[in-house]
Design a protein around this motif. Structure first.
Motif, PDB file in Angstrom:
ATOM      1  N   VAL A  81      87.573 -32.954  57.312  1.00 28.70           N
ATOM      2  CA  VAL A  81      88.254 -32.783  58.602  1.00 28.70           C
ATOM      3  C   VAL A  81      87.641 -33.669  59.673  1.00 28.70           C
ATOM      4  O   VAL A  81      88.089 -33.670  60.810  1.00 28.70           O
ATOM      5  CB  VAL A  81      88.267 -31.316  59.092  1.00 28.70           C
ATOM      6  N   GLY A  82      86.617 -34.424  59.290  1.00 33.44           N
ATOM      7  CA  GLY A  82      86.119 -35.428  60.223  1.00 33.44           C
ATOM      8  C   GLY A  82      84.795 -35.090  60.889  1.00 33.44           C
ATOM      9  O   GLY A  82      84.348 -35.799  61.780  1.00 33.44           O
ATOM     10  N   ILE A  83      84.149 -34.003  60.460  1.00 37.68           N
ATOM     11  CA  ILE A  83      82.827 -33.717  61.006  1.00 37.68           C
ATOM     12  C   ILE A  83      81.819 -34.657  60.337  1.00 37.68           C
ATOM     13  O   ILE A  83      81.836 -34.832  59.126  1.00 37.68           O
ATOM     14  CB  ILE A  83      82.418 -32.244  60.753  1.00 37.68           C
ATOM     15  N   GLU A  84      80.989 -35.282  61.136  1.00 31.27           N
ATOM     16  CA  GLU A  84      79.984 -36.189  60.571  1.00 31.27           C
ATOM     17  C   GLU A  84      78.819 -35.349  60.069  1.00 31.27           C
ATOM     18  O   GLU A  84      77.797 -35.193  60.741  1.00 31.27           O
ATOM     19  CB  GLU A  84      79.514 -37.197  61.637  1.00 31.27           C
ATOM     20  N   VAL A  85      78.985 -34.824  58.885  1.00 32.24           N
ATOM     21  CA  VAL A  85      77.944 -33.934  58.357  1.00 32.24           C
ATOM     22  C   VAL A  85      76.697 -34.725  57.994  1.00 32.24           C
ATOM     23  O   VAL A  85      76.753 -35.919  57.706  1.00 32.24           O
ATOM     24  CB  VAL A  85      78.437 -33.154  57.114  1.00 32.24           C
ATOM     25  N   ARG A  86      75.551 -34.037  58.052  1.00 37.93           N
ATOM     26  CA  ARG A  86      74.277 -34.665  57.700  1.00 37.93           C
ATOM     27  C   ARG A  86      73.582 -33.823  56.638  1.00 37.93           C
ATOM     28  O   ARG A  86      73.706 -32.588  56.653  1.00 37.93           O
ATOM     29  CB  ARG A  86      73.356 -34.697  58.931  1.00 37.93           C
ATOM     30  N   PRO A  87      72.830 -34.454  55.762  1.00 41.10           N
ATOM     31  CA  PRO A  87      72.074 -33.671  54.778  1.00 41.10           C
ATOM     32  C   PRO A  87      71.281 -32.560  55.468  1.00 41.10           C
ATOM     33  O   PRO A  87      70.637 -32.800  56.495  1.00 41.10           O
ATOM     34  CB  PRO A  87      71.144 -34.701  54.132  1.00 41.10           C
ATOM     35  N   GLY A  88      71.358 -31.356  54.943  1.00 43.37           N
ATOM     36  CA  GLY A  88      70.664 -30.217  55.540  1.00 43.37           C
ATOM     37  C   GLY A  88      71.579 -29.330  56.357  1.00 43.37           C
ATOM     38  O   GLY A  88      71.290 -28.146  56.537  1.00 43.37           O
ATOM     39  N   ASP A  89      72.671 -29.885  56.881  1.00 40.04           N
ATOM     40  CA  ASP A  89      73.649 -29.041  57.576  1.00 40.04           C
ATOM     41  C   ASP A  89      74.162 -27.958  56.619  1.00 40.04           C
ATOM     42  O   ASP A  89      74.269 -28.183  55.410  1.00 40.04           O
ATOM     43  CB  ASP A  89      74.878 -29.871  58.006  1.00 40.04           C
ATOM     44  N   ILE A  90      74.499 -26.795  57.184  1.00 41.29           N
ATOM     45  CA  ILE A  90      75.151 -25.761  56.382  1.00 41.29           C
ATOM     46  C   ILE A  90      76.620 -25.734  56.794  1.00 41.29           C
ATOM     47  O   ILE A  90      76.932 -25.564  57.975  1.00 41.29           O
ATOM     48  CB  ILE A  90      74.523 -24.371  56.623  1.00 41.29           C
ATOM     49  N   ALA A  91      77.502 -25.916  55.823  1.00 38.20           N
ATOM     50  CA  ALA A  91      78.925 -26.048  56.151  1.00 38.20           C
ATOM     51  C   ALA A  91      79.740 -24.947  55.488  1.00 38.20           C
ATOM     52  O   ALA A  91      79.391 -24.451  54.411  1.00 38.20           O
ATOM     53  CB  ALA A  91      79.426 -27.420  55.714  1.00 38.20           C
ATOM     54  N   PHE A  92      80.844 -24.592  56.137  1.00 37.03           N
ATOM     55  CA  PHE A  92      81.724 -23.520  55.669  1.00 37.03           C
ATOM     56  C   PHE A  92      83.174 -23.920  55.869  1.00 37.03           C
ATOM     57  O   PHE A  92      83.492 -24.745  56.709  1.00 37.03           O
ATOM     58  CB  PHE A  92      81.492 -22.232  56.496  1.00 37.03           C
ATOM     59  N   ARG A  93      84.055 -23.292  55.095  1.00 40.74           N
ATOM     60  CA  ARG A  93      85.481 -23.322  55.390  1.00 40.74           C
ATOM     61  C   ARG A  93      85.805 -22.090  56.215  1.00 40.74           C
ATOM     62  O   ARG A  93      85.190 -21.033  56.030  1.00 40.74           O
ATOM     63  CB  ARG A  93      86.306 -23.229  54.117  1.00 40.74           C
ATOM     64  N   CYS A  94      86.797 -22.199  57.089  1.00 43.68           N
ATOM     65  CA  CYS A  94      87.216 -21.049  57.881  1.00 43.68           C
ATOM     66  C   CYS A  94      88.732 -20.964  57.930  1.00 43.68           C
ATOM     67  O   CYS A  94      89.429 -21.951  57.755  1.00 43.68           O
ATOM     68  CB  CYS A  94      86.733 -21.171  59.323  1.00 43.68           C
ATOM     69  N   ASN A  95      89.213 -19.767  58.161  1.00 41.16           N
ATOM     70  CA  ASN A  95      90.586 -19.530  58.603  1.00 41.16           C
ATOM     71  C   ASN A  95      90.540 -18.934  60.001  1.00 41.16           C
ATOM     72  O   ASN A  95      89.695 -18.060  60.258  1.00 41.16           O
ATOM     73  CB  ASN A  95      91.266 -18.454  57.747  1.00 41.16           C
ATOM     74  N   PHE A  96      91.459 -19.327  60.881  1.00 42.56           N
ATOM     75  CA  PHE A  96      91.751 -18.483  62.021  1.00 42.56           C
ATOM     76  C   PHE A  96      92.488 -17.251  61.498  1.00 42.56           C
ATOM     77  O   PHE A  96      93.332 -17.360  60.603  1.00 42.56           O
ATOM     78  CB  PHE A  96      92.648 -19.220  63.028  1.00 42.56           C
ATOM     79  N   ALA A  97      92.147 -16.086  62.062  1.00 45.01           N
ATOM     80  CA  ALA A  97      92.786 -14.854  61.598  1.00 45.01           C
ATOM     81  C   ALA A  97      93.006 -13.925  62.781  1.00 45.01           C
ATOM     82  O   ALA A  97      92.576 -14.206  63.905  1.00 45.01           O
ATOM     83  CB  ALA A  97      91.907 -14.173  60.539  1.00 45.01           C
ATOM     84  N   THR A  98      93.699 -12.819  62.497  1.00 48.55           N
ATOM     85  CA  THR A  98      94.055 -11.873  63.553  1.00 48.55           C
ATOM     86  C   THR A  98      93.375 -10.522  63.328  1.00 48.55           C
ATOM     87  O   THR A  98      93.516  -9.934  62.251  1.00 48.55           O
ATOM     88  CB  THR A  98      95.587 -11.645  63.579  1.00 48.55           C
TER      89      THR A  98
END
Lengths: 406, 406
Positions: A81-98
């Motif tokens: 999605v275009g985030i310039e991730v760096r080694p060591g970052d912790i990344a997740f997928r998300c949904n917007f929800a209600t």
């Protein structure tokens, strides 16, 4: 010499009651002619009997051992999605929800909300206990989340119950470490802040007026620590690029350091801009030594159990290939045509069945295979190979492999 | 969906002077028809060029790496005769044998003594230096021995010179450890006690009167520490059972946690109860997700160099298969037909030649092979595979494999 790695996502299938598969039945004169001129075989991206995801399979096809380089979907999604991730970052997928007033989830996709840029801005940039929150939506209810800071871990539980009618579960450390505890703590605090900022956000008040569910929380899953991956150029000394319509494949290409060639109308669906992609390949291979192409539509059709659409996608790929062959210098380009995994129509998901593969170009040893399908290619000169061998074979054909010994 | 793994022990062969093998020459209309409908290939249970035992081969076919899980024949033999072995036990195979008055071995099989239950009772339950002796005969001169206690080791020499006319060698530690010294010491003490109890045992006095050699000692070999093996159900989430006529295969099935289905008249010889086994398979697959079947007769015939009997065993298997196909739900059962190793008639022992394999059932990709033999199957869609891939391929067909990635 240059090379195109053309991946028809979810290509392989199992025979239906007539003994046919979409690939066998599709009218693909160009691919069949290529098969006649190619060395053919069958392939498992990772290994025999392994049912891969598209992410792990593409890593394997590019020569990266997924067991060493794949740390979960989050990092690849975030890069996609275009985030310039760096080694060591912790990344997740998300949904917007209600969430309703009792904080129970009533819609896991917030009514498939379309425009979430403003909501993204309410979350992106938050800092909690010295941890920076990077948050980016990907054109709808989906988004990626990155935590950047010291002492973080991906060993935390999901903040997604994968069902409605219940509260978001508290995120918990999955190991007894300071890092996991801190990460879980930051995420739980983040969820409170997100609700506070989003619940009465103007976008959501507007949605309520229209009778639409508000996007007042996020569901967090797919944790992964961003890995250190040797860049493609350093590994192969090939200037490489990727053409794909889906964020996940884009994420993989970014993670391994391939340039991304954007194609107007490339959607990752059966209705993608096939000829736009074909033109981008022809133009791209003038500039680059290596191009990986992903056409996602066949897999999408498989997940929907839609046999006819899968046939149509494959026939469109055949037309792409006709255009490519007509417009490249055939003396200087190798083309590998294969898939990342099978996706049988009946299974509606990936399977471990091997995938046809052919390598076309100057100097390859043609075999007797003259039809590009699941029932012919196994008789070819490549026999049954693993995805990890594609790059070494290509490097050798490109005369770029180092001699081992004297 | 369910699966039957049908192992024809010692199936493969080398061509005789007419270019024939028992499998090629056998009249097997059902197996040939299955080959036409199957995906075929050739297989080595462990690896190319590896000449396996039945034990290591069966472990490999079940997806257990024998290099990690096989600790010697003793544990599997002991489990096969019905001793409830536990991880850490040290297990051995034994023969009852005959010592003369000078304590020299004069018959390594004690005249192939038939009934050894009473002699077993004279040994089973002895305790030496805190080590419990568990001893069980298996219907004749063969037996299994288990040492249970603290600080034991399988690094001890054999108490079997493998020839007659000499004394039993002293059992020695094979490494400089307390455990190995203690184990050797216990075994040497055991041998003295066994001789004391057996030499003038009523059974042996009776034998002497009849001119038969007394079973007044045991020859100890095949030491192995009982390994920790992940149970089959935990590994595959398949409820599994085994049908076999030999103790060794029974032992393997017990060690990996398969239920054992007993079949009246299943002898592990060419004169086994073929149709009884076939019926047990048909009944068993109603209850279980997975059944491993071993038919031992072809290997027995090979060890005897008996070509015609091997042909007959294979033809009997064909009749079993006809019955099975007529009585199962073909829509819900996969059948793998293969062997554990080749046993060429001329070699009279196992060889590393690959074995034909076919996978039959819904959705497999049939190839052009229409004869189940050593000279046709290698042209099939499975090419040349290893035994370790069978379970992953089956799990994928059964739709039970986990996707790796997204």
């Amino acid at each position: 010499m240059k090379a195109i790695l053309f991946i028809i996502d979810g290509l392989g299938d199992r025979p239906n009651s007539n003994g046919n598969t979409p690939l066998k039945e599709a009218d693909i004169p160009t691919l069949d002619r290529m098969a006649k001129e190619s060395i053919c075989g069958i392939m498992n991206a990772i290994d025999i009997g392994i049912r891969p995801g598209s992410d792990t399979a593409h890593l394997a096809l590019l020569g990266y051992d997924p067991y060493k380089n794949y740390t979960g979907r989050g990092p690849f999604e975030a890069a996609g999605v275009g985030i310039e991730v760096r080694p060591g970052d912790i990344a997740f997928r998300c949904n917007f929800a209600t969430l309703d007033e009792d904080l129970k989830i009533v819609d896991r996709r917030a009514g498939r909300i379309k425009n979430t840029e403003e909501l993204e801005r309410a979350i992106d940039g938050i800092e909690i206990d010295g941890v920076k929150i990077i948050f980016k939506q990907s054109g709808g209810y989906r988004a990626a989340l990155v935590l950047r800071g010291e002492e973080l871990s991906d060993k935390v539980s999901e903040g997604d119950p994968h069902k409605e009618g219940v509260e978001i579960p508290e995120i918990k450390p999955l190991e007894d470490s300071q890092e996991a505890k801190k990460t879980a703590n930051v995420l739980n605090k983040l969820l409170k802040i997100v609700y506070d900022r989003l619940n009465n956000h103007p976008v959501n008040n507007e949605r309520r007026k229209k009778g639409l569910p508000p996007a007042n929380t996020i569901l967090i899953r797919g944790a992964g620590k961003v890995p250190i991956i040797e860049p493609f150029y350093e590994r192969y000394k090939l200037k490489g690029a990727c053409i794909a319509g889906t964020g996940l494949i884009k994420g993989i290409s970014k993670m391994v350091g391939l340039d991304f060639i954007n194609v107007e109308g490339a959607t990752g669906t059966p209705n993608t801009n096939y000829m736009g992609k074909a033109k981008a390949i022809v133009e791209g291979i003038k500039k680059y030594d290596f191009i990986m192409v992903n056409v996602k539509g066949a897999d999408e059709a498989s997940h929907d159990g839609d046999y006819n659409t899968k046939v149509r996608v494959i026939e469109n790929v055949d037309k792409m290939m006709e255009y490519i062959l007509d417009n490249i210098n055939r003396e200087e380009v190798y083309i590998v045509v294969t898939g990342d995994h099978s996706s049988p129509i009946e299974v509606k998901d990936h399977s471990a069945d091997p995938i046809p593969i052919m390598i076309w170009g100057k100097g390859v040893r043609p075999d007797e295979v003259d039809k590009f399908d699941e029932f012919s290619t196994y008789k070819g000169g490549l026999c049954w190979i693993r995805g990890k061998y594609i790059m070494p074979i290509l490097l050798d054909l490109l005369n770029r492999s180092k001699k081992y010994g004297a």
